[in-house]
Scaffold this active site. Structure first.
Site, mmCIF file in Angstrom:
data_model
loop_
_atom_site.group_PDB
_atom_site.id
_atom_site.type_symbol
_atom_site.label_atom_id
_atom_site.label_comp_id
_atom_site.label_asym_id
_atom_site.label_seq_id
_atom_site.Cartn_x
_atom_site.Cartn_y
_atom_site.Cartn_z
ATOM 1 N N ASP A 166 33.972 35.411 47.071
ATOM 2 C CA ASP A 166 35.284 35.771 46.509
ATOM 3 C C ASP A 166 36.297 36.087 47.623
ATOM 4 O OD1 ASP A 166 37.428 36.763 45.138
ATOM 5 O OD2 ASP A 166 36.298 38.216 43.956
ATOM 6 N N TYR A 184 41.824 40.819 33.299
ATOM 7 C CA TYR A 184 43.139 40.427 33.835
ATOM 8 C C TYR A 184 44.231 40.569 32.794
ATOM 9 C CZ TYR A 184 40.603 38.466 37.712
ATOM 10 O OH TYR A 184 39.794 38.333 38.793
ATOM 11 N N GLN A 189 30.288 36.988 43.934
ATOM 12 C CA GLN A 189 31.114 37.973 44.652
ATOM 13 C C GLN A 189 31.187 37.706 46.144
ATOM 14 O OE1 GLN A 189 30.008 41.984 43.624
ATOM 15 N NE2 GLN A 189 31.088 41.879 41.682
ATOM 16 N N SER A 240 39.344 38.401 46.766
ATOM 17 C CA SER A 240 39.106 39.845 46.891
ATOM 18 C C SER A 240 39.030 40.283 48.349
ATOM 19 C CB SER A 240 37.808 40.249 46.194
ATOM 20 O OG SER A 240 37.976 40.180 44.811
ATOM 21 N N ARG A 262 35.159 34.630 39.135
ATOM 22 C CA ARG A 262 34.859 35.991 39.604
ATOM 23 C C ARG A 262 33.716 36.579 38.798
ATOM 24 N NH1 ARG A 262 40.706 38.461 41.132
ATOM 25 N NH2 ARG A 262 40.124 38.885 43.269
HETATM 26 P P1 NAI Z 1 45.788 40.676 40.347
HETATM 27 O O1 NAI Z 1 46.044 40.476 41.801
HETATM 28 O O2 NAI Z 1 45.883 39.506 39.435
HETATM 29 O O3 NAI Z 1 46.798 41.819 39.797
HETATM 30 C C1 NAI Z 1 46.987 43.029 40.467
HETATM 31 C C2 NAI Z 1 47.127 44.157 39.473
HETATM 32 O O4 NAI Z 1 48.418 44.110 38.838
HETATM 33 C C3 NAI Z 1 46.113 44.162 38.335
HETATM 34 O O5 NAI Z 1 45.374 45.359 38.398
HETATM 35 C C4 NAI Z 1 46.965 44.083 37.077
HETATM 36 O O6 NAI Z 1 46.432 44.834 35.990
HETATM 37 C C5 NAI Z 1 48.260 44.694 37.571
HETATM 38 N N1 NAI Z 1 49.456 44.465 36.733
HETATM 39 C C6 NAI Z 1 49.837 43.347 36.067
HETATM 40 N N2 NAI Z 1 50.999 43.562 35.406
HETATM 41 C C7 NAI Z 1 51.357 44.851 35.672
HETATM 42 C C8 NAI Z 1 52.457 45.672 35.288
HETATM 43 N N3 NAI Z 1 53.431 45.231 34.485
HETATM 44 N N4 NAI Z 1 52.495 46.944 35.762
HETATM 45 C C9 NAI Z 1 51.543 47.421 36.561
HETATM 46 N N5 NAI Z 1 50.484 46.698 36.965
HETATM 47 C C10 NAI Z 1 50.392 45.426 36.520
HETATM 48 O O7 NAI Z 1 44.381 41.374 40.128
HETATM 49 P P2 NAI Z 1 43.122 41.475 41.098
HETATM 50 O O8 NAI Z 1 43.375 42.503 42.101
HETATM 51 O O9 NAI Z 1 42.757 40.125 41.588
HETATM 52 O O10 NAI Z 1 41.962 41.969 40.116
HETATM 53 C C11 NAI Z 1 42.196 42.526 38.876
HETATM 54 C C12 NAI Z 1 40.921 42.773 38.107
HETATM 55 O O11 NAI Z 1 39.855 41.888 38.376
HETATM 56 C C13 NAI Z 1 40.346 44.132 38.350
HETATM 57 O O12 NAI Z 1 39.847 44.573 37.129
HETATM 58 C C14 NAI Z 1 39.217 43.895 39.274
HETATM 59 O O13 NAI Z 1 38.273 44.934 39.242
HETATM 60 C C15 NAI Z 1 38.699 42.608 38.707
HETATM 61 N N6 NAI Z 1 37.909 41.871 39.698
HETATM 62 C C16 NAI Z 1 36.624 41.504 39.394
HETATM 63 C C17 NAI Z 1 35.843 40.849 40.318
HETATM 64 C C18 NAI Z 1 34.447 40.431 39.985
HETATM 65 O O14 NAI Z 1 33.937 40.748 38.942
HETATM 66 N N7 NAI Z 1 33.783 39.685 40.845
HETATM 67 C C19 NAI Z 1 36.354 40.542 41.650
HETATM 68 C C20 NAI Z 1 37.720 40.961 41.865
HETATM 69 C C21 NAI Z 1 38.446 41.595 40.904
#
Ligand code: NAI
Length: 378
Positions: free
Chosen positions: A129, A227, A126, A132, A121
């Site tokens: 991805d 993450y 992107q 996403s 990622r």
């Molecule tokens: P994910 O699907 O792995 O997790 C979903 C969410 O659950 C995350 O926000 C995580 O912090 C949260 N979580 C984990 N344990 C938890 C708990 N105990 N209580 C509450 N929430 C909890 O994550 P996803 O959606 O794949 O992406 C997460 C991160 O990656 C974000 O910061 C996003 O902006 C970033 N990202 C970056 C990309 C890029 O740079 N190309 C592309 C997509 C995502």
């Protein structure tokens, strides 16, 4: 190079790996595209639309036997692996780390495989991805689907017959799916409360109009590269205690909390379900990874303690038109990064290739996955 697409075989899967626009794009770049007859029908793409875009509509066996590259959404099952042409290339979701038997069978057959979920990622990847693009749609559909199971409307309504209070939606996890769920529930007029444990999520939640439920982080919360890598049982117990009163007051709870490569954290206990009002709805988006709610059941909608609990694991498939269109763009971006119409480049030092290449010429080459496969073989 012949690129083939077959109809997805997984239960309730409506998506397809290439849209007619995707075919047009690949054909314009010099690829030959073959599609199994009716492969796109569940995404509302007709055989005629594919033919008009330049694809050849073929039988299942011809799609496999002609393919230099097979594009799929889901990982192939054992029958599909048998059908693959030795020496061909497969690109699909694979979740290789939790699927070592599949990886082993692909390498035995001499298949070179790239996994969509393993594309790093990084900014320049992107457009590839698919995690996403699909999570974004899933977040939207989660709200619509849950709303459809609720005997209430979302917005406040003042009528001659009285005032209806707005519904309260609690969202656990503010990643890609959670942020889209917040935006969707807000647009429909609900009050939205959100909990996440990554420090940067507070600002993102508030910018979408959500109220952030602050849970003080402790040393056990490990965040790396954006993450969550892990939390302790003590932290989870403290978090459950803090969110309990928000869950009790919610009309809808949508849980999206995931820790990559691990079982999903339990956030909603049976006592919390019992505390909710009759007719409330929980939609557990983490159900395939073990669930954030202890009472959710994979691919089932059940009523427990008067609460409807939805365990639908493939929400993007419920929006097949958009999901297939976006997936098609993602997979073409990856394919055309890795290959031109004549050959794959196999630049093994390049980040996207290195991250997504799982098997190569009969060998498991992804380092962390090679270890897992070796452990099941030995
Ligand atoms: P994910 O699907 O792995 O997790 C979903 C969410 O659950 C995350 O926000 C995580 O912090 C949260 N979580 C984990 N344990 C938890 C708990 N105990 N209580 C509450 N929430 C909890 O994550 P996803 O959606 O794949 O992406 C997460 C991160 O990656 C974000 O910061 C996003 O902006 C970033 N990202 C970056 C990309 C890029 O740079 N190309 C592309 C997509 C995502």
């Amino acid at each position: 190079m012949i690129v083939s697409v077959v109809k997805e075989t997984e239960l309730k899967e409506n998506r397809v790996a290439l849209s007619p626009d995707g075919v047009r794009d690949l054909v314009s770049k010099g690829f030959t595209c073959m599609l199994e007859k009716d492969a796109g029908l569940n995404s509302y793409f007709s055989n005629e639309a594919y033919e008009a875009a330049g694809a050849k509509i073929v039988s299942l066996s011809e799609a496999y036997s002609s393919a230099d590259v097979l594009l799929k959404v889901n990982a192939p099952d054992s029958v599909e692996v048998k059908n693959l042409k030795p020496g061909s290339v497969l690109i699909s979701f694979m979740y290789a780390a939790t699927n070592p038997e599949l990886v082993s069978s692909l390498s035995e057959k001499g298949i070179t495989s790239f996994s969509m979920d393993a594309v790093p990622r990084i900014s320049r990847a992107q457009k590839m991805d698919a995690l996403s693009s699909q999570a974004n749609l899933a977040g939207y559909k989660a709200v619509i689907h849950a709303a459809d199971h609720l005997g209430k409307i979302f917005p406040m309504l003042m009528t001659a017959a009285g005032t209806i209070k707005p519904s309260k939606v609690v969202i656990m996890g503010a990643g890609v799916a959670g942020l889209q769920a917040i935006a969707t529930a807000k647009r429909l007029g609900a009050i939205v409360e959100v909990s996440d444990i990554r420090p940067e999520s507070k600002e993102q939640v508030e910018s979408l109009g959500g109220k952030f439920i602050e849970v003080k982080s402790d040393d056990s919360v490990k965040v790396e590269g954006g993450y969550v890598k892990g939390v302790s049982a003590e932290f989870l117990a403290m978090q459950q205690e803090l969110i309990a009163k928000h869950i009790a007051a919610a009309d809808i709870v949508i849980t999206t909390a995931l820790i990559p490569g691990k079982k999903a954290p339990v956030l909603v206990t049976e006592d919390m379900v019992k505390s909710m009002k009759m007719g409330s709805v929980i939609l557990d988006m983490a159900v395939k990874q073990g669930g954030n709610c202890v009472l959710s059941e994979l691919n089932k909608t059940v009523v427990k303690h008067g609460v409807t609990i939805i365990g639908e694991s493939n929400l993007p498939s419920m929006l097949p038109l958009n999901a297939s269109e976006l997936y098609s763009k993602n997979i073409i971006a990856l394919l055309t990064h890795l290959a031109d119409k004549d050959k794959f480049f196999y630049d093994r030092e390049e980040d996207v290739t290195k991250g997504s290449l799982i098997t190569f010429n009969g060998e498991v080459v992804h380092p962390s996955i090679a270890e897992k496969v070796a452990s099941i073989v030995s």
